[in-house]
Write an enzyme that holds these catalytic residues in place. Structure first.
Site, PDB file in Angstrom:
ATOM      1  N   SER A  23     -26.403   7.300 -21.868  1.00  0.00           N
ATOM      2  CA  SER A  23     -26.781   7.029 -23.257  1.00  0.00           C
ATOM      3  C   SER A  23     -25.718   6.267 -24.036  1.00  0.00           C
ATOM      4  O   SER A  23     -25.974   5.801 -25.148  1.00  0.00           O
ATOM      5  CB  SER A  23     -27.087   8.345 -23.988  1.00  0.00           C
ATOM      6  OG  SER A  23     -25.917   9.145 -24.089  1.00  0.00           O
ATOM      7  N   GLY A  66     -24.904  10.237 -17.838  1.00  0.00           N
ATOM      8  CA  GLY A  66     -24.093   9.738 -18.943  1.00  0.00           C
ATOM      9  C   GLY A  66     -24.548   8.369 -19.395  1.00  0.00           C
ATOM     10  O   GLY A  66     -23.749   7.551 -19.868  1.00  0.00           O
ATOM     11  N   ILE A  91     -10.603   1.791 -20.934  1.00  0.00           N
ATOM     12  CA  ILE A  91     -11.780   0.999 -21.282  1.00  0.00           C
ATOM     13  C   ILE A  91     -12.131   1.262 -22.745  1.00  0.00           C
ATOM     14  O   ILE A  91     -12.035   2.401 -23.225  1.00  0.00           O
ATOM     15  CB  ILE A  91     -12.974   1.355 -20.368  1.00  0.00           C
ATOM     16  CG1 ILE A  91     -12.572   1.251 -18.886  1.00  0.00           C
ATOM     17  CG2 ILE A  91     -14.164   0.450 -20.667  1.00  0.00           C
ATOM     18  CD1 ILE A  91     -12.150  -0.124 -18.420  1.00  0.00           C
ATOM     19  N   ALA A 131      -7.461  16.003 -12.543  1.00  0.00           N
ATOM     20  CA  ALA A 131      -7.875  16.795 -11.387  1.00  0.00           C
ATOM     21  C   ALA A 131      -9.340  16.534 -11.043  1.00  0.00           C
ATOM     22  O   ALA A 131      -9.712  16.400  -9.874  1.00  0.00           O
ATOM     23  CB  ALA A 131      -7.648  18.284 -11.648  1.00  0.00           C
ATOM     24  N   SER A 143     -11.434   7.561 -12.105  1.00  0.00           N
ATOM     25  CA  SER A 143     -10.524   7.062 -13.140  1.00  0.00           C
ATOM     26  C   SER A 143      -9.155   6.821 -12.521  1.00  0.00           C
ATOM     27  O   SER A 143      -8.772   7.497 -11.550  1.00  0.00           O
ATOM     28  CB  SER A 143     -10.393   8.081 -14.279  1.00  0.00           C
ATOM     29  OG  SER A 143      -9.333   7.733 -15.158  1.00  0.00           O
ATOM     30  N   TYR A 176      -8.704  16.581 -16.623  1.00  0.00           N
ATOM     31  CA  TYR A 176      -9.426  15.329 -16.395  1.00  0.00           C
ATOM     32  C   TYR A 176      -8.937  14.646 -15.116  1.00  0.00           C
ATOM     33  O   TYR A 176      -9.741  14.209 -14.282  1.00  0.00           O
ATOM     34  CB  TYR A 176      -9.239  14.407 -17.595  1.00  0.00           C
ATOM     35  CG  TYR A 176     -10.037  13.131 -17.553  1.00  0.00           C
ATOM     36  CD1 TYR A 176     -11.410  13.137 -17.824  1.00  0.00           C
ATOM     37  CD2 TYR A 176      -9.431  11.914 -17.253  1.00  0.00           C
ATOM     38  CE1 TYR A 176     -12.141  11.965 -17.796  1.00  0.00           C
ATOM     39  CE2 TYR A 176     -10.155  10.735 -17.221  1.00  0.00           C
ATOM     40  CZ  TYR A 176     -11.507  10.762 -17.496  1.00  0.00           C
ATOM     41  OH  TYR A 176     -12.235   9.591 -17.463  1.00  0.00           O
ATOM     42  N   LYS A 219     -11.114  13.855 -11.703  1.00  0.00           N
ATOM     43  CA  LYS A 219     -11.316  12.497 -11.222  1.00  0.00           C
ATOM     44  C   LYS A 219     -10.693  12.268  -9.845  1.00  0.00           C
ATOM     45  O   LYS A 219     -11.194  11.476  -9.046  1.00  0.00           O
ATOM     46  CB  LYS A 219     -10.757  11.494 -12.237  1.00  0.00           C
ATOM     47  CG  LYS A 219     -11.522  11.495 -13.567  1.00  0.00           C
ATOM     48  CD  LYS A 219     -12.994  11.150 -13.377  1.00  0.00           C
ATOM     49  CE  LYS A 219     -13.727  10.992 -14.691  1.00  0.00           C
ATOM     50  NZ  LYS A 219     -15.125  10.546 -14.539  1.00  0.00           N
TER      51      LYS A 219
END
Length: 244
Positions: free
Chosen positions: A13, A11, A188, A157, A142, A155, A159
């Site tokens: 980029s 990730g 963020i 679950a 997270s 999401y 993390k």
């Protein structure tokens, strides 16, 4: 501080991953950037790493959810760099909706990229660390994985799973001098959070420090863990206190 080390960043980029690339490059690490689709953005990050910090940087397109594709990509990184010393698993996606409305595909896609992708990268890079008898794995979790978040069952679950994965890998690989830690960002200021709209003001009231975080602040925590030789199995929150 990280001169002659090789860091692989998934990730890488955009967002947090890009800032991690810049931070580790500023400390002297050579950078391998794994991206999913935006080759132009990945090349821009690699170019800046090389131009500003005089390190070697390369980009690799890879779907981290695909076990065999990750294996092939890691083989390409070995050919280009010779080894891997630092792995940062930052690739992640969201497919937010209430659990009563969520499709099986949206659940599977998020788990496959966020959690299985992290496993795939650790699985195929672990050989480098074992041979070197050292290494640092840093997984981006997270606060959603620590305290849950309505509308993000998939999401959250994924993390939360990363936290358990991190601690188990830390225990397995510690005898070989390999560390595995996680960073748990809060809200963020990235592409993932730019569309909060009217909920942004309400959100700020929930954050004790009263603002969203910067990707650079997450990158600082990643860099700390990359260099912290006596920390493993830890989860560092970078969240302005929201999960306190």
């Amino acid at each position: 501080m990280l001169k002659e080390k090789v860091a692989v960043i998934t990730g890488g980029s955009r967002g947090i991953g890009a800032e991690v690339a810049y931070k580790l490059a500023s400390l002297g690490a050579d950078i391998a950037i794994i991206y999913a689709g935006n080759e132009e953005a990945a090349n821009k990050v690699a170019g800046r790493c090389e131009d500003e910090y005089s390190v070697k940087a390369r980009v690799y397109r890879c779907n981290v959810a695909d076990f065999d594709e990750v294996k092939t990509t890691v083989g390409q990184i070995k050919s280009d760099f010779g080894t891997v010393n630092i792995l940062v698993n930052s690739a992640g996606i969201t497919r937010d909706t209430l659990v009563t409305m969520m499709s099986e595909k949206d659940f599977d896609d998020v788990l496959d990229t966020n959690l299985k992708g992290t496993f795939n990268m650790i699985r195929h890079c672990s050989g480098f660390f074992i041979r070197n008898r050292e290494g640092s794995i840093i997984n981006i979790s997270s606060v959603s994985g620590l305290m849950g978040n309505a509308g993000q069952t998939n999401y959250s679950a994924s993390k939360a799973g990363i936290v358990g994965l991190t601690k188990s890998v830390a225990k397995e690989l510690a005898p070989r001098g390999i560390r595995c830690n996680a960073v748990a960002p809060g809200f963020i200021n990235t592409d993932m959070t730019k569309d909060l709209g009217e909920s942004a003001e309400q959100l700020m009231k929930m954050i004790p420090l009263g603002r969203m975080g910067k990707p650079q602040e997450v990158a600082e925590a990643v860099a700390f863990l990359a260099c912290a030789d006596y920390i493993t199995g830890e989860v560092i929150r970078v969240d302005g206190g929201i999960a306190m």
